[in-house]
Design a protein around this motif. Structure first.
Motif, short mmCIF file in Angstrom:
data_model
loop_
_atom_site.label_atom_id
_atom_site.label_comp_id
_atom_site.label_asym_id
_atom_site.label_seq_id
_atom_site.Cartn_x
_atom_site.Cartn_y
_atom_site.Cartn_z
N ILE A 18 0.83 -1.12 0.17
CA ILE A 18 -0.06 0.02 0.03
C ILE A 18 1.05 1.13 0.02
N ARG A 19 0.58 2.12 -0.70
CA ARG A 19 1.44 3.37 -1.12
C ARG A 19 0.90 4.58 -0.07
N SER A 20 1.96 5.29 0.17
CA SER A 20 1.40 6.44 1.48
C SER A 20 0.31 7.26 0.97
N ASN A 21 0.03 7.27 -0.40
CA ASN A 21 -1.25 8.24 -0.84
C ASN A 21 -2.51 7.26 -0.69
N GLU A 22 -2.36 6.14 -0.47
CA GLU A 22 -3.40 5.15 -0.38
C GLU A 22 -4.07 4.93 0.92
N ARG A 23 -5.41 4.67 1.13
CA ARG A 23 -5.96 4.85 2.50
C ARG A 23 -6.21 3.28 2.75
N GLU A 24 -6.56 2.60 1.67
CA GLU A 24 -7.37 1.58 1.87
C GLU A 24 -6.77 0.29 0.34
N LYS A 25 -6.60 -0.91 0.80
CA LYS A 25 -6.47 -1.67 -0.30
C LYS A 25 -7.06 -2.95 -0.11
N HIS A 26 -7.41 -3.58 -1.07
CA HIS A 26 -8.27 -4.92 -1.11
C HIS A 26 -7.48 -6.10 -1.99
N SER A 27 -7.24 -7.25 -1.56
CA SER A 27 -6.69 -8.40 -2.45
C SER A 27 -7.35 -9.83 -1.66
N GLY A 28 -8.54 -10.29 -2.43
CA GLY A 28 -9.27 -11.22 -2.02
C GLY A 28 -9.77 -10.92 -0.63
N ARG A 29 -9.39 -11.78 0.27
CA ARG A 29 -9.77 -11.79 1.72
C ARG A 29 -9.18 -10.74 2.53
N LEU A 30 -8.10 -10.13 1.84
CA LEU A 30 -7.28 -9.39 2.57
C LEU A 30 -7.53 -7.88 2.50
N ARG A 31 -7.62 -7.21 3.57
CA ARG A 31 -7.85 -5.77 3.57
C ARG A 31 -6.93 -5.02 4.27
N VAL A 32 -6.16 -4.02 3.76
CA VAL A 32 -5.07 -3.26 4.47
C VAL A 32 -5.67 -1.97 4.39
N THR A 33 -5.16 -1.22 5.75
CA THR A 33 -5.61 0.11 5.75
C THR A 33 -4.36 1.01 6.14
N LEU A 34 -4.27 2.19 5.84
CA LEU A 34 -3.10 2.88 6.03
C LEU A 34 -3.30 4.19 6.82
N ASP A 35 -2.98 4.77 7.75
CA ASP A 35 -3.15 6.11 8.46
C ASP A 35 -1.91 6.84 8.48
N THR A 36 -1.22 7.59 7.53
CA THR A 36 0.01 8.17 7.63
C THR A 36 -0.13 9.26 8.88
N SER A 37 -1.19 9.61 9.30
CA SER A 37 -1.19 10.67 10.24
C SER A 37 -0.78 9.92 11.74
N LYS A 38 -1.22 8.69 11.85
CA LYS A 38 -1.10 7.86 13.07
C LYS A 38 0.23 7.04 12.69
N LYS A 39 0.74 7.00 11.56
CA LYS A 39 1.85 6.20 11.47
C LYS A 39 1.50 4.64 11.75
N SER A 40 0.43 4.12 11.02
CA SER A 40 -0.16 2.97 11.34
C SER A 40 -0.76 2.20 10.24
#
Lengths: 115, 116
Positions: free
Chosen positions: A49-71
């Motif tokens: 997941i790139r720093s300008n993305e907030r959420e990404k899906h791949s099959g049963r996987l879901r990744v979120t990214l919060d750069t303000s919280k660095k998490s």
């Protein structure tokens, strides 16, 4: 300490439940990656997941990214016994004195999915 | 396009011997990283190399360990006079670039070193 730190260290759930793993990091990043490692095996790249993305899906996987919280979080939905593995996040934000970035890993979350 | 190739997959050495671990990056990748993983632990960064250059060796022990990535051929991680504590899985990863957004790293299957 490591650039990426996963939480929890270990997680045990029943098959069919959702599993959520979290990763926190310290410096700014270009991207964050999640990897899976089955016991005694190599690393398998799951998702980037790139720093300008907030959420990404791949099959049963879901990744979120919060750069303000660095998490970041990794959600595995409808877990299966085959999902039992260690999951690592990796970030590219740490730079050496020459300005070069290196990919660094957290200590991982051990996920056990009970059939 | 073959992935990152590491060999050997398993290596057994007696204390005091030398261990040589090889890593061939993905085609077109000029950045190589080596990591060590002790049993039940996460990955620890050792060294980062570009062709013919060591960029960052801050994670590599100063003594007995060395790494190279020659212009031609695979990257080599060399451990001299191995001790039992060197027993671990050693992973190599390669990436296309270091700056910008193309820093996705691809991993090999690892070399499992056992020192007896």
């Amino acid at each position: 300490s490591q650039q990426g730190e996963e939480d929890p260290q270990a997680l045990s759930i029943q098959e069919g439940e959702n599993a959520t793993m979290n990763c926190s990091y310290k410096t700014s990043i270009n991207n964050l990656q999640w990897y899976r490692q089955n016991s005694g095996r190599g690393l398998v790249h799951l998702i980037l997941i790139r720093s300008n993305e907030r959420e990404k899906h791949s099959g049963r996987l879901r990744v979120t990214l919060d750069t303000s919280k660095k998490s970041s979080s990794l959600l595995i939905t409808a877990s299966r016994a085959a999902d039992t593995a260690s999951y690592f996040c990796a970030t590219d934000g740490e730079r050496n004195s020459g300005g070069y970035q290196k990919v660094t890993f957290g200590t991982g979350t051990k996920l056990q999915v009970i059939p | 396009n073959a992935g990152v190739m590491q060999n050997p997959r398993h290596l057994v050495r007696r204390r005091g011997q030398e261990a040589r671990l090889r890593c061939s990056p993905m085609k077109g990748h000029s950045h190589v990283y080596w990591y060590r993983q002790l049993p039940e632990e996460g990955l620890k960064f050792m060294v980062y190399l570009q062709k013919e250059n060591i960029i960052d060796e801050s994670g590599m022990p100063k003594e007995r360990f060395s790494a190279e990535f020659p212009k031609e051929g695979p990257s080599i991680l060399r451990i001299q006079q191995v001790v039992r504590g060197d027993s671990a899985a050693y992973f190599c990863a390669s990436s296309l670039a270091t700056v910008g957004r193309n820093t996705e790293a691809f991993f090999g299957q690892g070399t499992r070193l056992t020192v007896v």
